[in-house]
Motif scaffolding. Structure first.
Motif, PDB file in Angstrom:
ATOM      1  N   GLY A 116      -8.111 -41.811 -65.242  1.00 50.42           N
ATOM      2  CA  GLY A 116      -9.375 -41.306 -65.764  1.00 50.42           C
ATOM      3  C   GLY A 116     -10.625 -41.786 -65.069  1.00 50.42           C
ATOM      4  N   ALA A 117     -10.496 -42.564 -63.994  1.00 48.54           N
ATOM      5  CA  ALA A 117     -11.672 -43.070 -63.295  1.00 48.54           C
ATOM      6  C   ALA A 117     -12.254 -42.019 -62.353  1.00 48.54           C
ATOM      7  CB  ALA A 117     -11.320 -44.326 -62.499  1.00 48.54           C
ATOM      8  N   GLN A 118     -13.540 -42.148 -62.096  1.00 46.18           N
ATOM      9  CA  GLN A 118     -14.215 -41.344 -61.077  1.00 46.18           C
ATOM     10  C   GLN A 118     -14.173 -42.154 -59.785  1.00 46.18           C
ATOM     11  OE1 GLN A 118     -18.190 -40.123 -62.149  1.00 46.18           O
ATOM     12  NE2 GLN A 118     -18.748 -39.668 -60.020  1.00 46.18           N
ATOM     13  N   VAL A 119     -13.433 -41.680 -58.797  1.00 48.70           N
ATOM     14  CA  VAL A 119     -13.078 -42.510 -57.641  1.00 48.70           C
ATOM     15  C   VAL A 119     -13.651 -41.947 -56.344  1.00 48.70           C
ATOM     16  CG1 VAL A 119     -11.188 -43.617 -56.394  1.00 48.70           C
ATOM     17  CG2 VAL A 119     -10.912 -43.072 -58.824  1.00 48.70           C
ATOM     18  N   THR A 120     -14.184 -42.843 -55.524  1.00 53.00           N
ATOM     19  CA  THR A 120     -14.604 -42.512 -54.162  1.00 53.00           C
ATOM     20  C   THR A 120     -13.899 -43.458 -53.202  1.00 53.00           C
ATOM     21  OG1 THR A 120     -16.792 -41.792 -54.900  1.00 53.00           O
ATOM     22  CG2 THR A 120     -16.547 -42.298 -52.558  1.00 53.00           C
ATOM     23  N   VAL A 121     -13.279 -42.896 -52.171  1.00 51.25           N
ATOM     24  CA  VAL A 121     -12.600 -43.693 -51.143  1.00 51.25           C
ATOM     25  C   VAL A 121     -13.439 -43.676 -49.875  1.00 51.25           C
ATOM     26  CG1 VAL A 121     -10.535 -43.925 -49.705  1.00 51.25           C
ATOM     27  CG2 VAL A 121     -10.318 -43.204 -52.093  1.00 51.25           C
ATOM     28  N   ILE A 122     -13.693 -44.856 -49.324  1.00 54.00           N
ATOM     29  CA  ILE A 122     -14.439 -44.989 -48.076  1.00 54.00           C
ATOM     30  C   ILE A 122     -13.469 -45.406 -46.977  1.00 54.00           C
ATOM     31  CG2 ILE A 122     -16.401 -46.064 -46.927  1.00 54.00           C
ATOM     32  CD1 ILE A 122     -17.129 -44.441 -49.417  1.00 54.00           C
ATOM     33  N   GLU A 123     -13.433 -44.631 -45.889  1.00 50.29           N
ATOM     34  CA  GLU A 123     -12.498 -44.900 -44.793  1.00 50.29           C
ATOM     35  C   GLU A 123     -13.202 -44.654 -43.454  1.00 50.29           C
ATOM     36  OE1 GLU A 123      -9.828 -45.536 -42.037  1.00 50.29           O
ATOM     37  OE2 GLU A 123      -9.461 -46.114 -44.123  1.00 50.29           O
ATOM     38  N   ARG A 124     -13.103 -45.625 -42.547  1.00 46.51           N
ATOM     39  CA  ARG A 124     -13.819 -45.507 -41.279  1.00 46.51           C
ATOM     40  C   ARG A 124     -13.182 -44.523 -40.306  1.00 46.51           C
ATOM     41  NH1 ARG A 124     -12.633 -51.532 -38.717  1.00 46.51           N
ATOM     42  NH2 ARG A 124     -10.352 -51.402 -38.595  1.00 46.51           N
ATOM     43  N   GLN A 125     -11.894 -44.266 -40.452  1.00 51.70           N
ATOM     44  CA  GLN A 125     -11.237 -43.279 -39.599  1.00 51.70           C
ATOM     45  C   GLN A 125     -11.499 -41.868 -40.112  1.00 51.70           C
ATOM     46  OE1 GLN A 125      -9.904 -44.045 -36.762  1.00 51.70           O
ATOM     47  NE2 GLN A 125      -9.878 -46.272 -37.003  1.00 51.70           N
ATOM     48  N   GLU A 126     -11.097 -40.873 -39.321  1.00 52.68           N
ATOM     49  CA  GLU A 126     -11.379 -39.485 -39.665  1.00 52.68           C
ATOM     50  C   GLU A 126     -10.360 -38.862 -40.605  1.00 52.68           C
ATOM     51  OE1 GLU A 126     -14.159 -37.978 -38.975  1.00 52.68           O
ATOM     52  OE2 GLU A 126     -14.870 -39.736 -37.858  1.00 52.68           O
ATOM     53  N   GLY A 127      -9.422 -39.639 -41.067  1.00 50.05           N
ATOM     54  CA  GLY A 127      -8.423 -39.153 -42.008  1.00 50.05           C
ATOM     55  C   GLY A 127      -7.653 -40.325 -42.586  1.00 50.05           C
ATOM     56  N   PRO A 128      -6.748 -40.062 -43.530  1.00 51.23           N
ATOM     57  CA  PRO A 128      -5.986 -41.150 -44.155  1.00 51.23           C
ATOM     58  C   PRO A 128      -4.883 -41.681 -43.251  1.00 51.23           C
ATOM     59  CG  PRO A 128      -5.261 -39.045 -45.024  1.00 51.23           C
ATOM     60  CD  PRO A 128      -6.430 -38.749 -44.118  1.00 51.23           C
ATOM     61  N   ALA A 129      -4.590 -42.955 -43.400  1.00 46.07           N
ATOM     62  CA  ALA A 129      -3.426 -43.590 -42.763  1.00 46.07           C
ATOM     63  C   ALA A 129      -3.411 -43.439 -41.254  1.00 46.07           C
ATOM     64  CB  ALA A 129      -2.132 -43.021 -43.367  1.00 46.07           C
ATOM     65  N   LEU A 130      -4.520 -43.707 -40.599  1.00 47.54           N
ATOM     66  CA  LEU A 130      -4.588 -43.597 -39.143  1.00 47.54           C
ATOM     67  C   LEU A 130      -4.594 -44.953 -38.450  1.00 47.54           C
ATOM     68  CD1 LEU A 130      -7.078 -40.619 -38.672  1.00 47.54           C
ATOM     69  CD2 LEU A 130      -4.584 -40.615 -38.502  1.00 47.54           C
ATOM     70  N   GLU A 131      -4.451 -46.029 -39.204  1.00 43.83           N
ATOM     71  CA  GLU A 131      -4.356 -47.345 -38.587  1.00 43.83           C
ATOM     72  C   GLU A 131      -2.979 -47.944 -38.855  1.00 43.83           C
ATOM     73  OE1 GLU A 131      -7.755 -49.915 -38.765  1.00 43.83           O
ATOM     74  OE2 GLU A 131      -9.172 -48.242 -38.794  1.00 43.83           O
ATOM     75  N   THR A 132      -2.890 -49.019 -39.610  1.00 43.68           N
ATOM     76  CA  THR A 132      -1.611 -49.705 -39.806  1.00 43.68           C
ATOM     77  C   THR A 132      -0.556 -48.815 -40.457  1.00 43.68           C
ATOM     78  OG1 THR A 132      -2.819 -51.787 -40.016  1.00 43.68           O
ATOM     79  CG2 THR A 132      -0.559 -51.770 -40.799  1.00 43.68           C
ATOM     80  N   SER A 133      -0.979 -47.869 -41.289  1.00 45.01           N
ATOM     81  CA  SER A 133      -0.029 -46.995 -41.986  1.00 45.01           C
ATOM     82  C   SER A 133       0.481 -45.850 -41.120  1.00 45.01           C
ATOM     83  CB  SER A 133      -0.692 -46.404 -43.240  1.00 45.01           C
ATOM     84  OG  SER A 133      -1.167 -47.403 -44.101  1.00 45.01           O
ATOM     85  N   PHE A 134      -0.005 -45.727 -39.907  1.00 44.05           N
ATOM     86  CA  PHE A 134       0.254 -44.519 -39.121  1.00 44.05           C
ATOM     87  C   PHE A 134       1.694 -44.406 -38.610  1.00 44.05           C
ATOM     88  CE2 PHE A 134       0.163 -42.166 -35.038  1.00 44.05           C
ATOM     89  CZ  PHE A 134      -0.217 -40.930 -35.524  1.00 44.05           C
ATOM     90  N   ALA A 135       2.213 -45.452 -38.002  1.00 48.98           N
ATOM     91  CA  ALA A 135       3.543 -45.350 -37.368  1.00 48.98           C
ATOM     92  C   ALA A 135       4.346 -46.620 -37.599  1.00 48.98           C
ATOM     93  CB  ALA A 135       3.402 -45.052 -35.873  1.00 48.98           C
ATOM     94  N   ASN A 136       4.387 -47.064 -38.851  1.00 46.77           N
ATOM     95  CA  ASN A 136       5.155 -48.274 -39.155  1.00 46.77           C
ATOM     96  C   ASN A 136       6.651 -47.977 -39.136  1.00 46.77           C
ATOM     97  OD1 ASN A 136       5.755 -47.059 -41.611  1.00 46.77           O
ATOM     98  ND2 ASN A 136       4.221 -48.216 -42.744  1.00 46.77           N
TER      99      ASN A 136
END
Length: 440
Positions: A23-43
């Motif tokens: 039920g929260a109003q959520v905002t996600v701030i991410e420096r990359q141009e999309g989700p999971a483009l750093e450590t989560s990208f190719a683990n």
């Protein structure tokens, strides 16, 4: 309730999803141009609660010295010029005792088992697809000494009621048929409750579901600083650090899930987050011979390399370099990953055509992530420090931190999971307490 989640990797996105569902109003701030483009990208692609094992373990200091002389060593250390690196390694060495190992493994297993359950429920609720398989992890050993050392892990698995099966060398093909062609293996440990899947694909799909639930994603956006009043974080100022003041977003709660970047941000608030960037590598190999490829995940205990089946590819991930925030690709690490792949699954994939990648895992000295309230701050929470197990622990960590943020009691014990274990003696004296949720 307005909540800002800082970080759009798998940990940040799962946190945002559970917050929105609550039920929260959520905002996600991410420096990359999309989700999971750093450590989560190719683990490595593992969802492995059964293999949730601290790097800090008895015998590691001696092994680390030997690894310095090996070409295909799982660990490499290069001074980064910081005092923090030395402090972090000293703290890690203090955790290399049998007592600390047992405590830390229980904490990691507690989060990882819960996270696997959360992932299964999420999959049932949403029908999300991400090249997932539920065939377990097979840890393979090359020496009798490794077999004997595994008994310590087995004792914890029994205590935590995690299913497992010990295997002789001739039984390994029962789990992974292609290992019938491998040489030099003396036995293994099968963890049937583990899973595999493409973390990047999962995070993209979950971000889409979260957006449909009302989450706002601000991609390509950096965090300049946290705005505070007393012991309360009132908002987040956007923009590059050191640049002119950018847009300010107000929030009732803020969750920091920035991986390795979390430490620098929290330092400005007087918090000493013991998270160091541990560099890892992976290969994504096209499969050319189906019958020679793995069907799930094989973890080579000697080289600490995981070989995982992801759809029509093999993901080979591992290595650990303590070298600061260096993201250069080291060709010697590729040699090691190719060597392990060829030794276990010769002819399965097109190694020359494989994609080579590196990322920085946010790791704590004891291996356990930092989850929950930031000490001294009444509306700031932390969700980072998962090391090599971010994908394994993401859903459980996201659900736990979301519950604390929303003022709910988590489903599992939170003892030993918070940053306070490094700021007082509680981290060395386990108890049965829980973190208190944040109440409005």
């Amino acid at each position: 309730m307005k909540v800002i989640v800082l970080g759009g990797g798998v940990v940040g996105v799962t946190t945002a999803y559970y917050l929105a569902r609550g039920g929260a109003q959520v905002t996600v701030i991410e420096r990359q141009e999309g989700p999971a483009l750093e450590t989560s990208f190719a683990n490595a692609g593992q969802v492995s609660p059964g293999y949730s094992t601290p790097w800090a373990a008895p015998g590691i200091p001696v092994k680390a010295l030997k690894w310095m002389l090996q070409r295909h060593a799982p660990l490499a250390i290069r001074a980064d010029g910081s005092l923090f690196q030395l402090q972090w390694m000293t703290q890690m060495l203090k955790n290399c005792t049998s007592t600390r190992y047992a405590v830390n493994k229980e904490r990691m297993t507690r989060v990882a088992e819960y996270s696997r359950d959360c992932l299964r429920q999420l999959r049932a609720d949403t029908g999300i697809e991400y090249d997932q398989r539920t065939l377990g992890t097979l840890q393979v050993f090359r020496t009798a000494k490794q077999l004997a050392a595994a008994q310590n892990d087995i004792a914890v698995l029994r205590e935590c009621e995690v299913p497992f099966r010990e295997l002789r060398a001739d039984e390994l093909p029962d789990i992974e048929p292609a290992l019938a062609h491998a040489q030099g293996l003396v036995g293994g440990l099968h963890l049937p409750g583990d899973e595999t899947g493409d973390c990047h694909q999962f995070t993209k799909q979950l971000a889409a579901l979260a957006r449909a639930a009302g989450v706002e994603f601000r991609f390509g956006t950096a965090v300049q600083r946290l705005i505070t009043q007393g012991r309360h974080v009132t908002g987040v100022q956007l923009g590059q650090p050191g640049a002119a003041d950018g847009e300010t977003l107000e929030a009732d709660r803020v969750v920091v899930a920035l991986g390795c970047a979390s430490r620098q941000l929290l330092t400005t608030l007087g918090l000493n987050l013991p998270v160091y960037p541990v560099k890892g590598y992976s290969l994504t190999v096209p499969i050319v011979h189906e019958t020679l490829a793995p069907v799930s995940t094989v973890m080579d205990e000697t080289y600490k390399v995981a070989v995982t089946r992801l759809g029509e590819h093999i993901r080979v991930g591992g290595m650990a370099e303590l070298a600061g925030h260096d993201l250069r690709l080291n060709p010697r690490r590729r040699e090691t990953l190719e060597m392990v792949t060829h030794g276990l699954f010769a002819g399965a994939g097109d190694l020359p055509d494989a994609s080579f990648w590196t990322g920085l895992r946010p790791m704590t000295p004891d291996g356990t992530p930092v989850l929950g309230r930031a000490p001294g701050w009444d509306n700031l929470l932390v969700n980072t420090g998962h090391g090599t197990l971010g994908w394994t622990m993401a859903c459980g960590s996201g659900k736990l931190v979301a519950d604390l943020t929303l003022g709910r009691t988590p489903d599992i014990r939170t003892e030993g999971l918070g940053l306070d274990r490094y700021t007082n003696d509680s981290w060395s004296r386990p108890n049965d307490g829980r973190q208190s949720p944040i109440h409005a």
